[in-house]
Design an enzyme around this catalytic site. Structure first.
Site, short mmCIF file in Angstrom:
data_model
loop_
_atom_site.label_atom_id
_atom_site.label_comp_id
_atom_site.label_asym_id
_atom_site.label_seq_id
_atom_site.Cartn_x
_atom_site.Cartn_y
_atom_site.Cartn_z
N SER A 25 0.83 -1.22 0.00
CA SER A 25 0.00 0.00 0.00
C SER A 25 0.86 1.26 0.00
O SER A 25 0.38 2.33 -0.36
CB SER A 25 -0.88 0.07 1.24
OG SER A 25 -1.75 -0.96 1.29
N PRO A 54 -0.26 -2.24 8.40
CA PRO A 54 0.98 -2.38 9.18
C PRO A 54 1.94 -1.18 9.03
O PRO A 54 2.98 -1.15 9.67
CB PRO A 54 1.63 -3.64 8.58
CG PRO A 54 1.13 -3.66 7.16
CD PRO A 54 -0.24 -3.05 7.17
N LYS A 78 -13.00 3.63 -1.03
CA LYS A 78 -13.17 2.28 -1.59
C LYS A 78 -14.51 2.23 -2.32
O LYS A 78 -15.51 2.72 -1.80
CB LYS A 78 -13.16 1.22 -0.47
CG LYS A 78 -12.11 1.46 0.61
CD LYS A 78 -10.72 1.04 0.20
CE LYS A 78 -9.70 1.39 1.27
NZ LYS A 78 -8.31 1.29 0.84
N1 SAM Z 1 -2.43 2.09 4.85
C1 SAM Z 1 -2.04 0.81 5.44
C2 SAM Z 1 -0.66 0.50 4.95
O1 SAM Z 1 -0.17 1.19 4.07
O2 SAM Z 1 -0.04 -0.44 5.48
C3 SAM Z 1 -3.01 -0.29 5.12
C4 SAM Z 1 -4.36 -0.04 5.71
S1 SAM Z 1 -5.49 -1.36 5.53
C5 SAM Z 1 -5.98 -1.21 3.89
C6 SAM Z 1 -6.86 -0.78 6.41
C7 SAM Z 1 -6.67 -0.66 7.89
O3 SAM Z 1 -7.75 0.10 8.43
C8 SAM Z 1 -6.66 -1.98 8.65
O4 SAM Z 1 -5.41 -2.14 9.30
C9 SAM Z 1 -7.79 -1.83 9.67
O5 SAM Z 1 -7.43 -2.35 10.95
C10 SAM Z 1 -7.94 -0.33 9.74
N2 SAM Z 1 -9.24 0.15 10.20
C11 SAM Z 1 -10.47 -0.14 9.71
N3 SAM Z 1 -11.42 0.51 10.44
C12 SAM Z 1 -10.76 1.23 11.38
C13 SAM Z 1 -11.18 2.10 12.41
N4 SAM Z 1 -12.47 2.38 12.61
N5 SAM Z 1 -10.23 2.68 13.18
C14 SAM Z 1 -8.92 2.43 12.98
N6 SAM Z 1 -8.47 1.60 12.01
C15 SAM Z 1 -9.38 1.00 11.23
#
Ligand code: SAM
Length: 359
Positions: A195, A229, A312
């Site tokens: 990402s 991560p 998304k």
């Molecule tokens: N941008 C990240 C990277 O570059 O590694 C990847 C993010 S991943 C697509 C989406 C993340 O959003 C997940 O780790 C999930 O735990 C987090 N997430 C979803 N809903 C959330 C919330 N309400 N509060 C905090 N994190 C959230």
């Protein structure tokens, strides 16, 4: 004989998003006089938008630019197309289309010529052919004195099959500066997720060089919502920003060891910083309107100066959803917001948006 399509625009897009790309061009066309229609085939990675005449094409090209289109990776003015190209000498059919494109009564000069193919599975196999054709085309253009490095025009040949393609032109300042409209980025081995390339590409595509230098300075503060991560956080840390990474999931250990990252296991929809920050980035997998509303709140409250976020789009009416998200942000800020958005090469069923509140 080449078929003349000099009154059409050619847009490259992510395969599968031809419908959204065409819808967006049609909306600009309706605003600028109308009369055009799209020719698109699902999965082809491009859309041809045909206008009734050159004036209509000029009007549309003034309204719809590569920079302000979300679903177009590149936007070109088509000069013509050719089919049944002879395998031994494709240029013999393509060059007359180029030569017919005059400027102020003189044959146009070109700063460069790119032979490319759309980003579809089928067209990607044309890459070796495009490379060979590109070398031959440049050689002929040099011999015929068609190249002038100071020219603001670039020639594009878009091969859609081994024996078919478009000839098109771009004004260099107004077009994507990468072949195929795709910035080629190398995955940084130390980054914790792929990402990371999404945020890197967003900063390259949505900001210009000067903005990146002025707006992303060492020591600035950022919040990353949905950070785990740490791919997006990694990009910010690589620019020496301090990052508050908000996610219940784990963060990469090396990033935490950088001393620039604070990890909070909190809900990204509830967290607010005690002091305003320079940047808010958000990659949470959530309903796009919920994310857009959250970003609008931060910007309206002055909690951040700049925001980059991902919307998304797993739903059917993806173009409409994007418009609703933009309206929601504009309404929340009474129109005093700048929005830039693109479906990036590293975006899948999603788009990436840059937003800042205007004073
Ligand atoms: N941008 C990240 C990277 O570059 O590694 C990847 C993010 S991943 C697509 C989406 C993340 O959003 C997940 O780790 C999930 O735990 C987090 N997430 C979803 N809903 C959330 C919330 N309400 N509060 C905090 N994190 C959230």
């Amino acid at each position: 004989m080449p078929a003349s399509t000099a009154t059409s625009l050619l847009a490259y897009c992510r395969p599968g998003f031809e419908g959204e790309c065409a819808q967006e061009l049609a909306a600009h066309d309706a605003d600028s006089g109308g009369g055009g229609y799209a020719r698109a085939e699902r999965g082809s990675g491009f859309v041809e938008f045909v206008l009734p005449d050159a004036d209509a094409a000029d009007r549309l090209a003034r309204s719809a630019t590569w920079r302000n289109l979300v679903f177009s990776r590149q936007l070109l003015r088509a000069l013509g197309s050719a089919r049944n190209l002879p395998a031994r000498d494709r240029l013999s059919e393509l060059l007359p289309i180029v030569q017919a494109d005059a400027f102020d009564g003189e044959p146009r000069r070109w700063c460069d010529a790119w032979v490319e193919s759309p980003d579809s599975d089928a067209a990607r196999e044309l890459a070796p052919l495009c490379r060979g054709l590109n070398a031959a085309l440049i050689a002929v253009m040099k011999k015929d004195q068609m190249i002038d490095r100071r020219s603001r025009w670039r020639l594009h040949v878009c091969m859609t099959a081994t024996d078919a393609g478009f000839v098109a032109r771009a004004m260099v300042d107004a077009a994507a500066p990468w072949p195929g409209g795709i910035p080629r980025l190398k995955f940084p081995q130390a980054a914790p997720s792929r990402s990371t390339l999404k945020l890197e590409e967003a900063l390259i595509v949505l900001l210009d060089d000067g903005e990146r230098e002025r707006w992303l300075k060492p020591g600035m503060r950022a919040v990353d919502l949905g950070a785990s991560p740490g791919g997006w956080t990694w990009q910010l840390v690589a620019r020496s920003l301090h990052v508050t990474a908000v996610d219940n999931g784990p963060m990469d250990a090396a990033l935490l060891g950088s001393g620039l990252v604070e990890h909070l296991r909190s809900d990204g929809f509830r967290y607010r910083p005690s002091k305003p920050v320079d940047w808010l980035v958000c990659d949470m997998v959530e309903q796009p309107r919920r994310v857009a509303a959250l970003m609008a709140q931060w910007l309206a409250d002055g909690a951040c100066r700049h925001a980059v976020f991902n919307l998304k789009l797993p739903m059917k009416k993806r173009y409409d959803e994007v418009q609703q998200c933009f309206s929601l942000v504009r309404d929340a800020l009474a129109g005093r917001v700048e929005l830039r958005a693109k479906q990036l090469y590293h975006d899948r069923e999603e788009i990436t948006v840059y937003a800042r509140a205007l004073d």
